[in-house]
Design an enzyme around this catalytic site. Sequence first.
Site, PDB file in Angstrom:
ATOM      1  N   SER A 112      -0.733   4.888   8.185  1.00  0.00           N
ATOM      2  CA  SER A 112      -0.369   3.572   8.778  1.00  0.00           C
ATOM      3  C   SER A 112      -1.678   2.728   9.341  1.00  0.00           C
ATOM      4  O   SER A 112      -2.747   3.458  10.104  1.00  0.00           O
ATOM      5  CB  SER A 112       0.426   3.966  10.317  1.00  0.00           C
ATOM      6  OG  SER A 112       0.740   2.953  10.894  1.00  0.00           O
ATOM      7  N   GLN A 133      -1.563   1.221   4.331  1.00  0.00           N
ATOM      8  CA  GLN A 133      -1.345   0.762   4.533  1.00  0.00           C
ATOM      9  C   GLN A 133      -1.797  -0.781   5.894  1.00  0.00           C
ATOM     10  O   GLN A 133      -1.979  -0.461   6.979  1.00  0.00           O
ATOM     11  CB  GLN A 133       0.360   1.601   4.973  1.00  0.00           C
ATOM     12  CG  GLN A 133       1.343   0.559   5.169  1.00  0.00           C
ATOM     13  CD  GLN A 133       1.864   0.105   7.180  1.00  0.00           C
ATOM     14  OE1 GLN A 133       1.355   1.196   8.015  1.00  0.00           O
ATOM     15  NE2 GLN A 133       1.786  -1.172   7.697  1.00  0.00           N
ATOM     16  N   TYR A 135       0.266  -4.158   7.422  1.00  0.00           N
ATOM     17  CA  TYR A 135       0.845  -5.107   8.442  1.00  0.00           C
ATOM     18  C   TYR A 135       0.013  -6.387   7.578  1.00  0.00           C
ATOM     19  O   TYR A 135      -1.488  -6.318   8.831  1.00  0.00           O
ATOM     20  CB  TYR A 135       1.091  -5.208   9.306  1.00  0.00           C
ATOM     21  CG  TYR A 135       2.585  -4.213   9.216  1.00  0.00           C
ATOM     22  CD1 TYR A 135       3.519  -4.430   8.852  1.00  0.00           C
ATOM     23  CD2 TYR A 135       2.300  -2.719  10.377  1.00  0.00           C
ATOM     24  CE1 TYR A 135       4.880  -3.192   8.541  1.00  0.00           C
ATOM     25  CE2 TYR A 135       3.461  -2.050  10.376  1.00  0.00           C
ATOM     26  CZ  TYR A 135       4.592  -2.380  10.149  1.00  0.00           C
ATOM     27  OH  TYR A 135       5.830  -1.491   9.518  1.00  0.00           O
ATOM     28  N   THR A 161       2.556  -3.337   3.574  1.00  0.00           N
ATOM     29  CA  THR A 161       4.407  -3.288   3.293  1.00  0.00           C
ATOM     30  C   THR A 161       4.902  -4.705   3.812  1.00  0.00           C
ATOM     31  O   THR A 161       5.048  -5.598   4.990  1.00  0.00           O
ATOM     32  CB  THR A 161       4.380  -2.267   4.897  1.00  0.00           C
ATOM     33  OG1 THR A 161       3.880  -1.245   5.404  1.00  0.00           O
ATOM     34  CG2 THR A 161       6.303  -2.526   5.850  1.00  0.00           C
ATOM     35  N   ARG A 170      15.841  -2.160  17.236  1.00  0.00           N
ATOM     36  CA  ARG A 170      16.357  -0.234  17.194  1.00  0.00           C
ATOM     37  C   ARG A 170      16.357   0.186  18.463  1.00  0.00           C
ATOM     38  O   ARG A 170      15.716  -0.219  19.532  1.00  0.00           O
ATOM     39  CB  ARG A 170      15.446   0.051  16.862  1.00  0.00           C
ATOM     40  CG  ARG A 170      14.260  -0.115  15.459  1.00  0.00           C
ATOM     41  CD  ARG A 170      12.975  -0.048  15.220  1.00  0.00           C
ATOM     42  NE  ARG A 170      12.443  -0.182  13.913  1.00  0.00           N
ATOM     43  CZ  ARG A 170      11.019  -0.212  14.022  1.00  0.00           C
ATOM     44  NH1 ARG A 170      10.597   0.995  13.854  1.00  0.00           N
ATOM     45  NH2 ARG A 170      10.854  -0.393  12.390  1.00  0.00           N
ATOM     46  N   LYS A 238       4.420  -2.293  -0.199  1.00  0.00           N
ATOM     47  CA  LYS A 238       5.241  -1.202   0.239  1.00  0.00           C
ATOM     48  C   LYS A 238       7.087  -2.146   1.079  1.00  0.00           C
ATOM     49  O   LYS A 238       6.699  -3.067   1.555  1.00  0.00           O
ATOM     50  CB  LYS A 238       5.484  -0.353   1.102  1.00  0.00           C
ATOM     51  CG  LYS A 238       5.920   0.213   1.398  1.00  0.00           C
ATOM     52  CD  LYS A 238       5.666   1.720   2.795  1.00  0.00           C
ATOM     53  CE  LYS A 238       6.560   2.483   3.553  1.00  0.00           C
ATOM     54  NZ  LYS A 238       7.168   1.869   4.572  1.00  0.00           N
ATOM     55  N   HIS A 262      12.062   1.256   4.368  1.00  0.00           N
ATOM     56  CA  HIS A 262      11.559   1.674   5.729  1.00  0.00           C
ATOM     57  C   HIS A 262      12.590   2.387   6.920  1.00  0.00           C
ATOM     58  O   HIS A 262      12.454   2.199   7.696  1.00  0.00           O
ATOM     59  CB  HIS A 262      11.242  -0.111   6.226  1.00  0.00           C
ATOM     60  CG  HIS A 262       9.988  -0.384   7.666  1.00  0.00           C
ATOM     61  ND1 HIS A 262       9.087  -0.283   7.398  1.00  0.00           N
ATOM     62  CD2 HIS A 262       9.748   0.787   8.369  1.00  0.00           C
ATOM     63  CE1 HIS A 262       8.021  -0.509   8.233  1.00  0.00           C
ATOM     64  NE2 HIS A 262       8.150   0.815   9.316  1.00  0.00           N
ATOM     65  N   ASP A 293      10.267   6.356  -1.765  1.00  0.00           N
ATOM     66  CA  ASP A 293      10.878   6.574  -0.405  1.00  0.00           C
ATOM     67  C   ASP A 293      11.685   6.013   0.854  1.00  0.00           C
ATOM     68  O   ASP A 293      12.533   4.882   0.619  1.00  0.00           O
ATOM     69  CB  ASP A 293       9.528   6.748   1.125  1.00  0.00           C
ATOM     70  CG  ASP A 293       9.715   4.906   2.040  1.00  0.00           C
ATOM     71  OD1 ASP A 293      10.790   4.724   2.439  1.00  0.00           O
ATOM     72  OD2 ASP A 293       8.717   5.432   2.135  1.00  0.00           O
ATOM     73  N   GLY A 295      14.934   9.115   3.157  1.00  0.00           N
ATOM     74  CA  GLY A 295      15.852   9.637   3.013  1.00  0.00           C
ATOM     75  C   GLY A 295      15.910  11.254   2.308  1.00  0.00           C
ATOM     76  O   GLY A 295      16.471  12.099   2.199  1.00  0.00           O
ATOM     77  N   ARG A 317      10.024  10.521   8.239  1.00  0.00           N
ATOM     78  CA  ARG A 317      10.008  11.694   9.395  1.00  0.00           C
ATOM     79  C   ARG A 317       9.272  13.390   9.268  1.00  0.00           C
ATOM     80  O   ARG A 317       9.265  13.978   9.825  1.00  0.00           O
ATOM     81  CB  ARG A 317      12.087  11.937   9.553  1.00  0.00           C
ATOM     82  CG  ARG A 317      11.734  10.174  10.145  1.00  0.00           C
ATOM     83  CD  ARG A 317      13.453  10.524  10.739  1.00  0.00           C
ATOM     84  NE  ARG A 317      13.388   8.668  10.912  1.00  0.00           N
ATOM     85  CZ  ARG A 317      13.960   7.594   9.916  1.00  0.00           C
ATOM     86  NH1 ARG A 317      14.191   7.559   8.766  1.00  0.00           N
ATOM     87  NH2 ARG A 317      14.064   6.272  10.555  1.00  0.00           N
TER      88      ARG A 317
HETATM   89  C1  FMN Z   1       8.307   7.046  13.291  1.00  0.00           C
HETATM   90  C2  FMN Z   1       8.494   6.063  11.971  1.00  0.00           C
HETATM   91  C3  FMN Z   1       7.201   5.088  12.254  1.00  0.00           C
HETATM   92  C4  FMN Z   1       6.840   4.191  11.243  1.00  0.00           C
HETATM   93  N1  FMN Z   1       5.509   3.667  10.930  1.00  0.00           N
HETATM   94  C5  FMN Z   1       5.776   3.148   9.554  1.00  0.00           C
HETATM   95  C6  FMN Z   1       4.423   1.687   9.491  1.00  0.00           C
HETATM   96  O1  FMN Z   1       3.387   1.701  10.373  1.00  0.00           O
HETATM   97  N2  FMN Z   1       3.890   1.588   8.424  1.00  0.00           N
HETATM   98  C7  FMN Z   1       4.958   1.512   7.802  1.00  0.00           C
HETATM   99  O2  FMN Z   1       5.169   0.863   6.142  1.00  0.00           O
HETATM  100  N3  FMN Z   1       6.012   1.960   7.495  1.00  0.00           N
HETATM  101  C8  FMN Z   1       6.633   2.686   8.682  1.00  0.00           C
HETATM  102  N4  FMN Z   1       7.468   3.691   8.521  1.00  0.00           N
HETATM  103  C9  FMN Z   1       8.663   3.524   7.597  1.00  0.00           C
HETATM  104  C10 FMN Z   1       8.010   5.298   6.638  1.00  0.00           C
HETATM  105  O3  FMN Z   1       7.031   4.518   5.984  1.00  0.00           O
HETATM  106  C11 FMN Z   1       9.434   5.517   5.923  1.00  0.00           C
HETATM  107  O4  FMN Z   1       9.841   4.051   4.592  1.00  0.00           O
HETATM  108  C12 FMN Z   1      10.085   6.314   6.018  1.00  0.00           C
HETATM  109  O5  FMN Z   1      10.278   6.808   7.043  1.00  0.00           O
HETATM  110  C13 FMN Z   1      11.088   7.062   4.386  1.00  0.00           C
HETATM  111  O6  FMN Z   1      11.603   7.479   5.181  1.00  0.00           O
HETATM  112  P1  FMN Z   1      11.839   9.102   6.195  1.00  0.00           P
HETATM  113  O7  FMN Z   1      12.147   9.168   6.650  1.00  0.00           O
HETATM  114  O8  FMN Z   1      13.177   9.462   5.657  1.00  0.00           O
HETATM  115  O9  FMN Z   1      11.130   9.306   4.648  1.00  0.00           O
HETATM  116  C14 FMN Z   1       7.383   4.353   9.776  1.00  0.00           C
HETATM  117  C15 FMN Z   1       8.829   5.624  10.228  1.00  0.00           C
HETATM  118  C16 FMN Z   1       9.212   5.924  11.167  1.00  0.00           C
HETATM  119  C17 FMN Z   1       9.987   6.947  10.835  1.00  0.00           C
HETATM  120  C1  COI Z   2       4.849   1.018  15.265  1.00  0.00           C
HETATM  121  C2  COI Z   2       5.527   0.462  14.143  1.00  0.00           C
HETATM  122  C3  COI Z   2       5.779  -1.620  14.032  1.00  0.00           C
HETATM  123  C4  COI Z   2       5.672   1.281  12.663  1.00  0.00           C
HETATM  124  C5  COI Z   2       6.600   0.813  12.113  1.00  0.00           C
HETATM  125  O1  COI Z   2       6.789   0.420  11.378  1.00  0.00           O
HETATM  126  C6  COI Z   2       8.014   1.472  12.718  1.00  0.00           C
HETATM  127  O2  COI Z   2       8.482   2.299  12.922  1.00  0.00           O
HETATM  128  O3  COI Z   2       9.022   1.719  11.762  1.00  0.00           O
END
Ligand code: FMN
Ligand code: COI
Length: 368
Positions: A112, A133, A135, A161, A170, A238, A262, A293, A295, A317
């Site tokens: 990330s 990745q 932003y 992304t 959230r 993404k 996401h 991605d 679930g 996760r």
């Molecule tokens: C705690 C957390 C932080 C995330 N941070 C980012 C991030 O920084 N950049 C991003 O593109 N997606 C982020 N995501 C989304 C993940 O890349 C991904 O799309 C998603 O977690 C997939 O679903 P899953 O958790 O059910 O496997 C984040 C997800 C979680 C749970």
């Molecule tokens: C720090 C956040 C912007 C990272 C993210 O993409 C997320 O939490 O889903």
Amino acid sequence: MTAPVLPPPVCVEDYRRLARLRLDQDVWDFIEGGAETERTLGANRRAFERVTLRPRVLVDVSHCDTRTELLGAPLATPVGIAPTAYHRLAHPEGEVATALGAGTAGALYVVSIFASRTLEDIAAAATGPLWLQLYWLRRREVLAALVDRAAAAGFRALVLTVDAPRLGRRHRDARNGFAIGSGISAVNLDAALMASAHRADPGRSALAVHTAEAVDPSVTWSDLAWLRARSSLPLVLKGILTAEDALLAVEHGADAIVVSNHGGRQLDGATASLDALAEVVDAVGADCPVLFDGGVRGGTEVFAALALGARSVLLGRPVLWGLAAAGAAGVAGVLELATEELAHTMALTGRPGLAAVDRSAVVLRKGL
Ligand SMILES: Cc1cc2nc3c(=O)[nH]c(=O)nc-3n(C[C@H](O)[C@H](O)[C@H](O)COP(=O)(O)O)c2cc1C
Ligand SMILES: CC(C)CC(=O)C(=O)O
């Protein structure tokens, strides 16, 4: 009172229970939570309940081969790591431990832009391919410098992304007044950009404020040419959920696509990720690899996504659960369990190689 002792993990979900014991409530909510009613978060999981498998029998499955290749890099497994922010929230070694775990498992790791360890430290620990990745930051010079650093450190692709022009609402984070603790930071951004992420404010997510400050919501397809010109690394988009955007992605030179909502953290009410997969794969055809991605919690689900046309399946996760539970060993444990379960499903469905994991292997019933 002594902490409960749990048996060693036998499935990915067991890591979730271990992680729960180690993480504070607000960090747990940040990791587990989704946007608004968490309807899309739930839909991602429920979609897999509509999949049934079509096993073939009397096939030699004495060797089930999970090896694959993505953008020219060989991988031991199609299971990889989705980008997630601030791994030091889960473990003191943060993304360095994640990179070590990915290397042990032979898996792709998408780092990330909000990593809490430097790109260079992560790259030094990695033995497998890393993608970065991004932003789209308002400050393009910061983005440009990051892209150059990634190339110099040996990252092999950029993953932009595109589903977060602003952060999803959230509710858990807002109620918790969630902010990033003072010892942890997105160290690859300049420090001035981080102040708002540390400012706890009851009723508001500091990350929502921080994202609004840092991320440029005015970006459109035509801006992608700037990024393409700025870096020779392959560009992956993404957060695509429709055939229309998949076609635009290819038209604008994307080298791969990640079908993703996401993890249900952005648009509440968006389609379950799995329901969008075949539409996107059919739109882009064989020339543009599609990753997936959302679930995925085990190898049978990896198998289902591969059968619907994904070339690789990323875990979000679950990797954080492994990291919180046992650092690098936990990350490797999660990836290896999912890969072992995938090989097991390949054996029991009579498909010993990934090329045979195709649409004939699954039925996905429509959701309501
Ligand atoms: C705690 C957390 C932080 C995330 N941070 C980012 C991030 O920084 N950049 C991003 O593109 N997606 C982020 N995501 C989304 C993940 O890349 C991904 O799309 C998603 O977690 C997939 O679903 P899953 O958790 O059910 O496997 C984040 C997800 C979680 C749970
Ligand atoms: C720090 C956040 C912007 C990272 C993210 O993409 C997320 O939490 O889903």
